[in-house]
Design an enzyme around this catalytic site. Structure first.
Site, PDB file in Angstrom:
ATOM      1  N   ARG A  41       0.854  -1.189   0.000  1.00  0.00           N
ATOM      2  CA  ARG A  41       0.000   0.000   0.000  1.00  0.00           C
ATOM      3  C   ARG A  41       0.886   1.234   0.000  1.00  0.00           C
ATOM      4  O   ARG A  41       1.704   1.421   0.897  1.00  0.00           O
ATOM      5  CB  ARG A  41      -0.905  -0.005   1.239  1.00  0.00           C
ATOM      6  CG  ARG A  41      -1.890   1.147   1.326  1.00  0.00           C
ATOM      7  CD  ARG A  41      -2.789   0.953   2.547  1.00  0.00           C
ATOM      8  NE  ARG A  41      -3.830   1.970   2.621  1.00  0.00           N
ATOM      9  CZ  ARG A  41      -3.712   3.131   3.260  1.00  0.00           C
ATOM     10  NH1 ARG A  41      -2.569   3.415   3.875  1.00  0.00           N
ATOM     11  NH2 ARG A  41      -4.702   3.998   3.291  1.00  0.00           N
ATOM     12  N   SER A 116     -12.638  -2.937  -1.958  1.00  0.00           N
ATOM     13  CA  SER A 116     -13.032  -2.389  -0.662  1.00  0.00           C
ATOM     14  C   SER A 116     -14.526  -2.103  -0.656  1.00  0.00           C
ATOM     15  O   SER A 116     -15.068  -1.522  -1.601  1.00  0.00           O
ATOM     16  CB  SER A 116     -12.266  -1.102  -0.364  1.00  0.00           C
ATOM     17  OG  SER A 116     -10.898  -1.367  -0.129  1.00  0.00           O
ATOM     18  N   LYS A 145      -7.029   4.531   8.580  1.00  0.00           N
ATOM     19  CA  LYS A 145      -8.053   4.811   7.578  1.00  0.00           C
ATOM     20  C   LYS A 145      -8.876   6.004   8.041  1.00  0.00           C
ATOM     21  O   LYS A 145      -9.499   5.977   9.103  1.00  0.00           O
ATOM     22  CB  LYS A 145      -8.970   3.588   7.368  1.00  0.00           C
ATOM     23  CG  LYS A 145      -8.353   2.518   6.486  1.00  0.00           C
ATOM     24  CD  LYS A 145      -9.352   1.416   6.192  1.00  0.00           C
ATOM     25  CE  LYS A 145      -8.843   0.474   5.111  1.00  0.00           C
ATOM     26  NZ  LYS A 145      -8.758   1.103   3.795  1.00  0.00           N
TER      27      LYS A 145
END
Length: 220
Positions: A41, A116, A145
Site C-alpha cells: 500500500r 473495498s 483509515k
C-alpha cells in the site's frame, strides 16, 4: 492461479511510512511468522518508489517460496499499472479506483482482484462484479483509515457474511483483542497493518495472530 489454502487468513498490508529497509525487514519477518498474503500500500503518489518497494517485497516472497514451496500472493493497492509492471498476483481496488471490469480485462482471469466495501449498497452491488474477495472496511475505528463511511462492527460483519458470496477480509482496527470475535462473525481473514508492521518483533506478532486465528473456524 491455483491456491489450495485460505490465502486471506492473515493478510499483511504494508505501511507506506516505513523506509525500504524497515519494510523489507518487516515483510521478511512476517513471512517467517506465517502471513498468508501481502498487500503493498503506497499513498505517496510516487510510482517509481511504489514499483521499487513492490519489487523488493516480491523478491522476499520469491525467496520464501524457494525455501518452503509455499506461495504467498503479492497484491498491489489501487494501481493496476503497478500490478502489471511487477507482475503481481493481483490488485486491491477502492471504490474510486479503476472500475473492476476494466481491471479484470487488463489483468486477465488468473489474477486476484479485491474490492473495498464501505456500505451495504456497495456490498450488494459487488455480487455481479468479477472480483475474488472483498475487503470490508472498517470493522473498528483505526488511525490508518480516515474519512470512513462505515464502522461495521461485529454485527455489521455478521450481516455482510450472510450477504456476500465472496471471501471477506476484515479491515480496520483489528488486533489480538478482537481477532476471535471477528473470525467468529464470519470473516475469512483479517488485514493487519500496525499490529505487525509496528511490532517490536514482527515475526512473533504474526505467529501470535496466526495462532489465534487457527483456533477459530474459518473457510478453507
Amino acid at each position: 492461479m491455483t491456491i489450495t489454502h485460505n490465502p486471506y487468513l492473515l493478510y499483511l498490508v504494508t505501511d507506506d511510512q516505513q523506509s525500504i529497509t524497515t519494510l523489507e525487514h518487516v515483510v521478511r519477518e512476517a513471512v517467517a511468522g506465517g502471513i498468508t498474503m501481502v498487500q503493498v500500500r503506497e499513498k505517496q503518489g510516487d510510482i517509481r518508489t511504489f514499483i521499487q518497494r513492490a519489487l523488493i517485497i516480491k523478491t522476499v516472497l520469491q525467496q520464501a517460496y524457494i525455501a518452503t514451496g509455499h506461495h504467498i500472493p503479492l497484491i498491489i493497492n489501487d494501481r493496476v499499472d503497478v500490478a502489471l509492471a511487477v507482475d503481481a498476483d493481483g490488485v486491491h481496488l477502492g471504490q474510486s479506483d479503476m472500475p473492476v471490469a476494466l481491471a479484470r480485462q487488463l489483468l486477465g482471469q488468473d489474477k486476484l482482484i479485491g474490492l473495498s466495501i464501505e456500505t451495504e449498497q456497495q456490498l450488494l452491488d459487488s455480487a455481479t462484479l468479477p472480483i475474488d474477495y472483498i475487503g470490508l472496511s472498517a470493522i473498528f475505528t483505526t488511525a490508518t483509515k480516515s474519512n470512513l463511511i462505515t464502522h461495521w462492527g461485529i454485527t455489521g460483519l455478521q450481516r455482510a457474511a450472510t450477504i456476500s458470496q465472496f471471501p471477506i477480509v476484515a479491515i480496520g482496527g483489528i488486533n489480538h483483542t478482537n481477532l476471535s470475535s471477528v473470525m467468529a462473525a464470519g470473516a475469512d481473514g483479517v488485514a493487519i497493518v500496525s499490529a505487525i508492521s509496528h511490532a517490536d518483533d514482527p515475526r512473533q506478532a504474526a505467529a501470535g495472530i496466526l495462532a489465534t486465528l487457527s483456533t477459530n473456524k474459518y473457510k478453507q
